[in-house]
Design an enzyme around this catalytic site. Structure first.
Site, PDB file in Angstrom:
ATOM      1  N   ILE A  16       0.824  -1.204   0.000  1.00  0.00           N
ATOM      2  CA  ILE A  16       0.000   0.000   0.000  1.00  0.00           C
ATOM      3  C   ILE A  16       0.857   1.252   0.000  1.00  0.00           C
ATOM      4  O   ILE A  16       0.551   2.228  -0.691  1.00  0.00           O
ATOM      5  CB  ILE A  16      -0.968  -0.020   1.200  1.00  0.00           C
ATOM      6  CG1 ILE A  16      -2.063  -1.067   0.977  1.00  0.00           C
ATOM      7  CG2 ILE A  16      -1.595   1.355   1.413  1.00  0.00           C
ATOM      8  CD1 ILE A  16      -2.981  -1.272   2.168  1.00  0.00           C
ATOM      9  N   ASP A  35      11.186   3.517   5.055  1.00  0.00           N
ATOM     10  CA  ASP A  35      10.802   2.162   5.417  1.00  0.00           C
ATOM     11  C   ASP A  35      11.823   1.621   6.403  1.00  0.00           C
ATOM     12  O   ASP A  35      12.986   2.039   6.393  1.00  0.00           O
ATOM     13  CB  ASP A  35      10.745   1.261   4.174  1.00  0.00           C
ATOM     14  CG  ASP A  35       9.906   0.008   4.400  1.00  0.00           C
ATOM     15  OD1 ASP A  35       8.713   0.020   4.024  1.00  0.00           O
ATOM     16  OD2 ASP A  35      10.431  -0.971   4.958  1.00  0.00           O
ATOM     17  N   ASP A  57      12.808   3.459  11.324  1.00  0.00           N
ATOM     18  CA  ASP A  57      11.868   2.711  12.146  1.00  0.00           C
ATOM     19  C   ASP A  57      10.972   3.732  12.834  1.00  0.00           C
ATOM     20  O   ASP A  57      11.404   4.442  13.747  1.00  0.00           O
ATOM     21  CB  ASP A  57      12.637   1.889  13.179  1.00  0.00           C
ATOM     22  CG  ASP A  57      11.723   1.143  14.149  1.00  0.00           C
ATOM     23  OD1 ASP A  57      10.485   1.255  14.016  1.00  0.00           O
ATOM     24  OD2 ASP A  57      12.252   0.449  15.039  1.00  0.00           O
ATOM     25  N   VAL A  58       9.721   3.825  12.408  1.00  0.00           N
ATOM     26  CA  VAL A  58       8.848   4.862  12.951  1.00  0.00           C
ATOM     27  C   VAL A  58       8.473   4.599  14.407  1.00  0.00           C
ATOM     28  O   VAL A  58       7.916   5.480  15.069  1.00  0.00           O
ATOM     29  CB  VAL A  58       7.581   5.060  12.094  1.00  0.00           C
ATOM     30  CG1 VAL A  58       7.931   5.475  10.686  1.00  0.00           C
ATOM     31  CG2 VAL A  58       6.710   3.818  12.110  1.00  0.00           C
ATOM     32  N   ASN A  84       1.860   5.595   6.686  1.00  0.00           N
ATOM     33  CA  ASN A  84       1.409   4.279   6.263  1.00  0.00           C
ATOM     34  C   ASN A  84       2.059   3.131   7.021  1.00  0.00           C
ATOM     35  O   ASN A  84       1.484   2.050   7.119  1.00  0.00           O
ATOM     36  CB  ASN A  84       1.668   4.106   4.758  1.00  0.00           C
ATOM     37  CG  ASN A  84       1.476   2.672   4.301  1.00  0.00           C
ATOM     38  OD1 ASN A  84       0.345   2.193   4.206  1.00  0.00           O
ATOM     39  ND2 ASN A  84       2.576   1.967   4.050  1.00  0.00           N
ATOM     40  N   SER A 137      -7.738   1.480   9.400  1.00  0.00           N
ATOM     41  CA  SER A 137      -8.158   0.148   8.956  1.00  0.00           C
ATOM     42  C   SER A 137      -9.624  -0.013   9.301  1.00  0.00           C
ATOM     43  O   SER A 137     -10.150   0.666  10.199  1.00  0.00           O
ATOM     44  CB  SER A 137      -7.335  -0.929   9.676  1.00  0.00           C
ATOM     45  OG  SER A 137      -7.898  -2.217   9.503  1.00  0.00           O
ATOM     46  N   TYR A 150      -3.381  -4.399  17.187  1.00  0.00           N
ATOM     47  CA  TYR A 150      -3.642  -3.763  15.893  1.00  0.00           C
ATOM     48  C   TYR A 150      -4.987  -3.037  15.925  1.00  0.00           C
ATOM     49  O   TYR A 150      -5.090  -1.868  15.508  1.00  0.00           O
ATOM     50  CB  TYR A 150      -3.631  -4.820  14.795  1.00  0.00           C
ATOM     51  CG  TYR A 150      -3.783  -4.270  13.396  1.00  0.00           C
ATOM     52  CD1 TYR A 150      -2.687  -3.754  12.712  1.00  0.00           C
ATOM     53  CD2 TYR A 150      -5.019  -4.268  12.752  1.00  0.00           C
ATOM     54  CE1 TYR A 150      -2.823  -3.246  11.420  1.00  0.00           C
ATOM     55  CE2 TYR A 150      -5.163  -3.768  11.469  1.00  0.00           C
ATOM     56  CZ  TYR A 150      -4.064  -3.256  10.802  1.00  0.00           C
ATOM     57  OH  TYR A 150      -4.204  -2.757   9.538  1.00  0.00           O
ATOM     58  N   LYS A 154      -5.397   1.040  15.541  1.00  0.00           N
ATOM     59  CA  LYS A 154      -6.124   1.656  14.430  1.00  0.00           C
ATOM     60  C   LYS A 154      -7.329   2.453  14.916  1.00  0.00           C
ATOM     61  O   LYS A 154      -7.695   3.467  14.320  1.00  0.00           O
ATOM     62  CB  LYS A 154      -6.539   0.592  13.408  1.00  0.00           C
ATOM     63  CG  LYS A 154      -5.359  -0.065  12.710  1.00  0.00           C
ATOM     64  CD  LYS A 154      -4.441   0.947  12.037  1.00  0.00           C
ATOM     65  CE  LYS A 154      -3.326   0.289  11.249  1.00  0.00           C
ATOM     66  NZ  LYS A 154      -2.447   1.261  10.578  1.00  0.00           N
TER      67      LYS A 154
END
Length: 249
Positions: A16, A35, A57-58, A84, A137, A150, A154
């Site tokens: 994505i 990334d 690494d975010v 993202n 999401s 997760y 989100k």
């Protein structure tokens, strides 16, 4: 720099994220990819013709700040940010590992906040009417017990988007989110290889197919464009109709 400006896409080496970068580039943005995979982001940036590919690494706030410092020093301020980068780390709910939970929150939610805040500070300082898109999401609203972190992250992204939109509206900065449903990415590889699992996914998708990364990228590009100039604080669900479905086969 292009007339449209500079766009930064996190988690942009594949799937994505890469599709978002492609769509933004097609709309005239100069694009930078970041990334956690250094080799992959370097290759992806070269393939796309991006201005740069940066390993980051975010989940590491200092790394995110250093990335923005580097981007601004080398390329100028960011006019569009796509948050993202994300991970899922599934597991049994009753034995779910706390370190895994913290890692998912750190990348998906805390990382999005750090990048959003850092980008917005420069936008405000430079008086840039920028656009920020967070990747949420359908699991912001529809829960799956095997991915509790997760789902929590989100849901947090959805509310972070609203809070940021309200805070930044006086500066002309728009903040929105996109909530994908079942999309044909590496995360779907296991499901695509299992006919029963694929049937279950399609049974909860009224349009009867999985989506493509580019279908997400095109919505992100729309939200970063002037065509979405009166949209802020929203999450657009790109899910083939799943949120409207109250049963499965």
């Amino acid at each position: 720099m292009s007339d449209t400006g500079l766009a930064l896409v996190t988690g942009g080496a594949q799937g994505i994220g890469y599709a978002c970068a492609e769509a933004l580039k097609a709309d005239g943005y100069e694009v930078i990819l970041s990334d956690v995979n250094a080799d992959a982001v370097t290759e992806a940036a070269a393939r796309l013709g991006a201005a740069a590919g940066i390993a980051c690494d975010v989940g590491d706030a200092e790394a995110v700040t250093a990335m923005f410092d580097r981007v601004e020093a080398d390329h100028g301020p960011v006019a569009a940010l796509v948050n993202n980068a994300g991970i899922a780390m599934p597991g049994d709910f009753l034995s779910y590992d706390l370190e895994a939970f913290d890692r998912v929150i750190a990348v998906n939610l805390r990382g999005s906040f750090v990048a959003l805040q850092r980008a917005a500070r420069t936008m405000v300082e430079k008086r840039i009417a920028g656009a920020i898109v967070n990747m949420s999401s359908i699991n912001a609203q529809l829960a799956i017990p095997a991915i509790p972190a997760y789902c929590a992250s989100k849901g947090g992204v959805m509310q972070l988007t609203k809070a940021a939109a309200l805070a930044l509206a006086p500066h002309g900065i728009r903040v929105n989110a996109v909530g994908p449903g079942s999309i044909d990415t590496a995360m779907m590889a296991g499901i695509n290889a299992n006919e029963e699992a694929r049937r279950r996914v399609l049974s909860r998708t009224p349009l009867g197919r999985v989506g493509t990364p580019r279908e997400i990228g095109d919505v992100v590009a729309f939200l970063c464009s002037g065509k979405a100039s009166y949209i802020t604080g929203e999450t657009i669900y790109v899910d083939g109709g799943r949120l409207g479905l109250n049963y499965t086969m």
